[in-house]
Design a protein around this motif. Structure first.
Motif, mmCIF file in Angstrom:
data_model
loop_
_atom_site.group_PDB
_atom_site.id
_atom_site.type_symbol
_atom_site.label_atom_id
_atom_site.label_comp_id
_atom_site.label_asym_id
_atom_site.label_seq_id
_atom_site.Cartn_x
_atom_site.Cartn_y
_atom_site.Cartn_z
ATOM 1 N N GLY A 1 46.409 28.883 30.005
ATOM 2 C CA GLY A 1 45.159 29.560 30.484
ATOM 3 C C GLY A 1 44.236 28.336 31.160
ATOM 4 N N THR A 2 45.095 27.004 31.239
ATOM 5 C CA THR A 2 43.956 26.148 31.978
ATOM 6 C C THR A 2 44.611 25.604 33.405
ATOM 7 N N GLY A 3 44.111 25.030 34.165
ATOM 8 C CA GLY A 3 44.733 24.475 35.469
ATOM 9 C C GLY A 3 44.527 25.546 36.656
ATOM 10 N N GLY A 4 44.662 25.170 37.577
ATOM 11 C CA GLY A 4 44.523 25.885 39.013
ATOM 12 C C GLY A 4 45.373 27.207 38.955
ATOM 13 N N ILE A 5 46.782 27.109 38.592
ATOM 14 C CA ILE A 5 47.447 28.589 38.612
ATOM 15 C C ILE A 5 46.647 29.665 37.818
ATOM 16 N N ALA A 6 46.240 29.045 36.552
ATOM 17 C CA ALA A 6 45.625 30.015 35.676
ATOM 18 C C ALA A 6 44.459 30.525 36.398
ATOM 19 N N ARG A 7 43.580 29.771 37.234
ATOM 20 C CA ARG A 7 42.174 30.022 37.675
ATOM 21 C C ARG A 7 42.799 30.866 38.832
ATOM 22 N N TRP A 8 43.853 30.884 39.633
ATOM 23 C CA TRP A 8 44.168 31.398 40.657
ATOM 24 C C TRP A 8 44.610 33.107 40.187
ATOM 25 N N LEU A 9 45.071 33.044 38.757
ATOM 26 C CA LEU A 9 45.216 34.478 38.536
ATOM 27 C C LEU A 9 44.189 35.254 38.079
ATOM 28 N N ARG A 10 43.072 34.385 37.720
ATOM 29 C CA ARG A 10 41.738 35.181 37.548
ATOM 30 C C ARG A 10 41.175 35.725 38.869
ATOM 31 N N LEU A 11 41.644 34.951 39.647
ATOM 32 C CA LEU A 11 40.873 35.629 41.155
ATOM 33 C C LEU A 11 41.697 36.627 41.453
ATOM 34 N N THR A 12 42.840 36.637 41.327
ATOM 35 C CA THR A 12 43.919 37.887 41.549
ATOM 36 C C THR A 12 43.526 39.218 40.517
ATOM 37 N N ASP A 13 43.202 38.764 39.308
ATOM 38 C CA ASP A 13 42.535 39.723 38.359
ATOM 39 C C ASP A 13 41.446 40.306 38.664
ATOM 40 N N GLY A 14 40.572 39.487 39.489
ATOM 41 C CA GLY A 14 39.074 39.893 39.784
ATOM 42 C C GLY A 14 39.106 40.771 40.856
ATOM 43 N N LEU A 15 40.246 40.622 41.777
ATOM 44 C CA LEU A 15 40.472 41.564 42.921
ATOM 45 C C LEU A 15 41.310 43.002 42.545
ATOM 46 N N GLY A 16 41.477 42.905 41.226
ATOM 47 C CA GLY A 16 42.161 44.489 40.824
ATOM 48 C C GLY A 16 43.529 44.533 40.953
ATOM 49 N N LEU A 17 44.181 43.205 41.162
ATOM 50 C CA LEU A 17 45.580 43.071 41.057
ATOM 51 C C LEU A 17 46.343 43.101 39.766
ATOM 52 N N ASN A 18 47.316 43.858 39.294
ATOM 53 C CA ASN A 18 47.893 43.508 38.233
ATOM 54 C C ASN A 18 48.506 42.288 37.992
ATOM 55 N N ARG A 19 48.325 41.590 36.835
ATOM 56 C CA ARG A 19 48.729 40.268 36.768
ATOM 57 C C ARG A 19 50.215 40.087 36.592
ATOM 58 N N GLU A 20 50.969 41.057 36.073
ATOM 59 C CA GLU A 20 52.179 41.038 35.919
ATOM 60 C C GLU A 20 53.072 41.147 37.252
ATOM 61 N N TYR A 21 52.346 41.851 37.927
ATOM 62 C CA TYR A 21 52.731 42.110 39.282
ATOM 63 C C TYR A 21 52.721 41.076 40.097
ATOM 64 N N VAL A 22 51.566 40.583 40.027
ATOM 65 C CA VAL A 22 51.410 39.107 40.887
ATOM 66 C C VAL A 22 52.437 38.232 40.480
ATOM 67 N N GLU A 23 52.699 37.890 39.102
ATOM 68 C CA GLU A 23 53.559 36.662 38.754
ATOM 69 C C GLU A 23 55.032 37.145 38.987
ATOM 70 N N SER A 24 55.274 38.506 39.116
ATOM 71 C CA SER A 24 56.714 38.869 39.217
ATOM 72 C C SER A 24 57.071 38.430 40.813
ATOM 73 N N LEU A 25 56.370 38.224 41.553
ATOM 74 C CA LEU A 25 56.494 38.069 43.027
ATOM 75 C C LEU A 25 57.305 39.335 43.665
ATOM 76 N N ASP A 26 57.211 40.136 43.258
ATOM 77 C CA ASP A 26 58.239 41.407 43.825
ATOM 78 C C ASP A 26 57.222 41.851 45.036
ATOM 79 N N GLY A 27 55.925 41.614 45.252
ATOM 80 C CA GLY A 27 55.158 42.181 46.375
ATOM 81 C C GLY A 27 55.157 40.989 47.639
ATOM 82 N N LEU A 28 55.886 39.959 47.308
ATOM 83 C CA LEU A 28 55.491 38.527 48.180
ATOM 84 C C LEU A 28 56.156 38.956 49.529
ATOM 85 N N LEU A 29 55.590 38.421 50.597
ATOM 86 C CA LEU A 29 56.125 38.672 52.190
ATOM 87 C C LEU A 29 57.183 37.634 52.176
#
Length: 243
Positions: free
Chosen positions: A90-118
């Motif tokens: 829960g600490t560090g830059g990666i955790a803070r970036w996930l809070r950014l994607t949370d705040g934008l309404g993205l599902n965290r598991e989806y972000v971390e899965s990289l399934d939607g990556l270009l």
């Protein structure tokens, strides 16, 4: 570039000139991002794809850390990994970036899965990780010098996004606050190292090329976002599709 040896200050000036010309704050997608010209879905796509870059930075730094020859250098470079990975969950830059994607309404598991990556994002980031692992220590350190220019882009991004998007808050953008001090600290060290150790015209050219390469990586990441989500809006199969 001529074959003559540059003084350390001339080398620094040449590096800064590369940033002035090639850093991705000049990219149209970045300008649109901080000028409030993107939709929420386009901002989500940026944050989701940028997550892969953030998540791979510690791996990039670890490949270099393993090759550094002294404890002093390893201690210095290890701080970068700690900054991104944190010292506990829960600490560090990666955790803070996930809070950014949370705040934008993205599902965290989806972000971390990289399934939607270009695919282009993956290729660009992986190329950077491979570059740092395969090139000389001097070139690998020089490639990090985009951090010389990051405080400017962070200030623009934070101020512009807070001003122009009602779905953005200071808490959403909390990732960037520590970077305003971490990036200058890291770039000061890397710049001093490069100025001291680039002692031949060939080494200096390699250093300049390394920074050009890294600028190209960051620029390419915005190119693929712009192509997929702005113009012409050609989202590849399997990539994130804004709702």
């Amino acid at each position: 570039m001529s074959a003559s040896l540059l003084s350390p200050d001339e080398l620094e000036a040449a590096l800064r000139a590369i940033g002035a010309e090639r850093y991705h704050n000049r990219h149209p997608f970045h300008r649109a991002l901080h000028d409030g010209k993107l939709t929420k879905g386009q901002v989500q796509a940026w944050a989701l794809n940028r997550y892969y870059y953030q998540a791979r930075i510690p791996a990039k730094d670890a490949t270099l850390l393993a090759r550094l020859p002294t404890a002093e250098l390893r201690r210095e470079w290890r701080r970068r990994i700690e900054d991104h990975d944190g010292n506990e969950p829960g600490t560090g830059g990666i955790a803070r970036w996930l809070r950014l994607t949370d705040g934008l309404g993205l599902n965290r598991e989806y972000v971390e899965s990289l399934d939607g990556l270009l695919p282009g994002t993956r290729f660009a980031v992986d190329a950077y990780v491979h570059f740092v692992g395969e090139k000389t220590i001097l070139e690998a350190i020089a490639s990090s010098l985009t951090e010389l220019f990051s405080p400017t882009i962070i200030s623009e991004r934070v101020a512009g996004m807070l001003r122009n998007y009602d779905f953005i808050t200071e808490e959403t953008l909390a990732y960037f606050t520590p970077r305003l001090t971490q990036a200058p600290r890291d770039s000061d060290f890397a710049l001093a190292y490069v100025k001291e150790h680039a002692r031949t015209p060939e080494q200096q050219q390699a250093v300049l090329n390394a920074l050009k390469f890294k600028c190209g990586v960051l620029w390419s990441m915005l190119d693929v976002l712009d192509y997929a989500y702005v113009t012409p809006g050609n989202i590849p199969p399997g990539a994130f599709r804004p709702s």
